[in-house]
Each structure stands twice: as C-alpha cells, then as structure tokens.
Design a protein around this motif. Structure first.
Motif, PDB file in Angstrom:
ATOM      1  N   LYS A 272     -42.353  79.956 -73.160  1.00  0.00           N
ATOM      2  CA  LYS A 272     -40.957  79.710 -73.525  1.00  0.00           C
ATOM      3  C   LYS A 272     -40.232  81.042 -73.648  1.00  0.00           C
ATOM      4  O   LYS A 272     -40.840  82.091 -73.820  1.00  0.00           O
ATOM      5  CB  LYS A 272     -40.844  78.901 -74.806  1.00  0.00           C
TER       6      LYS A 272
ATOM      7  N   LEU B 175     -35.732  78.174 -72.956  1.00  0.00           N
ATOM      8  CA  LEU B 175     -36.140  77.992 -71.569  1.00  0.00           C
ATOM      9  C   LEU B 175     -37.580  77.501 -71.510  1.00  0.00           C
ATOM     10  O   LEU B 175     -38.402  77.848 -72.357  1.00  0.00           O
ATOM     11  CB  LEU B 175     -36.007  79.311 -70.811  1.00  0.00           C
ATOM     12  N   THR B 176     -37.883  76.694 -70.496  1.00  0.00           N
ATOM     13  CA  THR B 176     -39.233  76.166 -70.295  1.00  0.00           C
ATOM     14  C   THR B 176     -39.544  76.186 -68.799  1.00  0.00           C
ATOM     15  O   THR B 176     -38.703  76.523 -67.978  1.00  0.00           O
ATOM     16  CB  THR B 176     -39.356  74.715 -70.815  1.00  0.00           C
TER      17      THR B 176
ATOM     18  N   TYR C 240     -34.590  74.030 -69.193  1.00  0.00           N
ATOM     19  CA  TYR C 240     -34.199  74.424 -70.541  1.00  0.00           C
ATOM     20  C   TYR C 240     -34.165  73.182 -71.426  1.00  0.00           C
ATOM     21  O   TYR C 240     -34.080  72.053 -70.949  1.00  0.00           O
ATOM     22  CB  TYR C 240     -32.834  75.125 -70.544  1.00  0.00           C
TER      23      TYR C 240
ATOM     24  N   TRP D 177     -37.544  81.125 -64.634  1.00  0.00           N
ATOM     25  CA  TRP D 177     -37.447  79.955 -65.501  1.00  0.00           C
ATOM     26  C   TRP D 177     -36.702  78.854 -64.776  1.00  0.00           C
ATOM     27  O   TRP D 177     -35.704  79.109 -64.104  1.00  0.00           O
ATOM     28  CB  TRP D 177     -36.754  80.334 -66.812  1.00  0.00           C
TER      29      TRP D 177
ATOM     30  N   PRO E 281     -41.831  77.983 -66.766  1.00  0.00           N
ATOM     31  CA  PRO E 281     -41.833  79.246 -66.018  1.00  0.00           C
ATOM     32  C   PRO E 281     -42.724  79.156 -64.785  1.00  0.00           C
ATOM     33  O   PRO E 281     -43.748  78.474 -64.794  1.00  0.00           O
ATOM     34  CB  PRO E 281     -42.416  80.234 -67.030  1.00  0.00           C
TER      35      PRO E 281
END
Length: 178
Positions: free
Chosen positions: A56, A129-130, A26, A23, A132
């Motif tokens: 996410k 979290l974003t 965020y 990740w 990936p």
C-alpha cells in the motif's frame, strides 16, 4: 496545496530503488476499491523501509486548472508551520510530504524554501493506493525517458505500464473521477 523542491538530496533508496511499482487501484473515502483514472500514473519504490514488498501507498488528490510547471515562487518560511495532528511537531528536514497548520506564535523569519508549484486539494484529499505491479527494467527505462505526449498517447502509455488490466468501460467511467 503548495509544493516545494527538496533542499537535500534524496536518499539512495529513493533515487535508485531496487524495484519500482506502478499503482493501479485506490481505496476511496467510503472504503471501496476502484481503478485509478486512466491518466493517473503513480509510481513508487517497490520495497518498504524494512525491505519487504510494498502493498500500500498513499497519494494526495489534487487538481489544477492550469498546466503544472515548476517555477520560482514565493518565499515559504517552514518555521512558521507545524505538522497537523496531536503532537504538532516541527517540520523535519527530511520530510517529503506534510500537512501543516500555521503556528501564530512564531514570527516570520528568513524563508529557506519557496513555493514551486500550486494545486488544490480535491475529493477526499488523499487516498490509499493498492494493487502495485512491479515494473521491469525496460518499463522503468521507458518511464524515465517519456516525453510530453498527447493526451491520447499518455493514456495509452499509462495503460501499457499497467499491463492493460482495465477494460475500456472502466477507462470511460473513470474519466470524470477527479
């Protein structure tokens, strides 16, 4: 914040996932998307329970003034606690993460868990979290074999896993984040 070693074996989908992602960003409590600090390495399996690609994930935001070490700790009786929230359900046997509240109506019993690690919640306590990035097999092998490097080497290792998407200015700005 207390952490306890799981009593049961992890599910196969967690111990041997078909894909792993790192990740990179965020969403903070104000809704702004930001890069993770350069020292923060957060990975997860790349697929959700339904098999679709994860877009996410969530992470607790903790800190400790001491080095984090797993150790034998104090007894923890999970029966004395309930999941926080409207339903207040019992702590499940396969729950991985839980926010708990003490149930004053339950007397202490025989503790089946122990507290193996302690840290303090900080900031907004959790973030979404974003961004990936799937890891290759060679990156996963590198990650699994990583030794305890110096702080500078660690930041370089994390940067390499993230494929150097952050600029040096972003890295410097993030050092004081947590």
């Amino acid at each position: 914040m207390y952490f306890s070693i799981m009593k049961s074996k992890p599910k196969l989908v967690d111990s041997a996932p078909s894909s792993v992602v790192v990740w990179r960003r965020y969403v903070d409590l104000h809704g702004a998307e930001k890069p993770l600090p350069p020292f923060a390495l957060i990975t997860s399996r790349g697929n959700s329970g339904s098999g679709s690609q994860k877009t996410k994930h969530f992470a607790l935001v903790c800190r400790s003034d001491q080095e984090l070490k797993l150790e034998n700790g104090h007894a923890f009786d999970h029966h004395m606690y309930r999941n926080a929230g409207a339903k207040g359900g019992q702590v499940g046997a396969s729950q991985v993460t839980a926010l708990l509240t003490r149930d004053p109506s339950v007397a202490a019993g025989i503790a089946q868990y122990e507290i193996n690690l302690r840290a303090k919640l900080t900031g907004s306590y959790w973030v979404r979290l974003t961004d990936p990035l799937p890891l290759s097999e060679s990156q996963i092998s590198l990650y699994n074999c990583a030794a305890a490097p110096s702080a500078v080497d660690w930041i370089e290792f994390v940067s390499d896993l993230r494929q150097r998407t952050s600029t040096r200015a972003e890295v410097g700005a993030q050092l004081g984040l947590f």
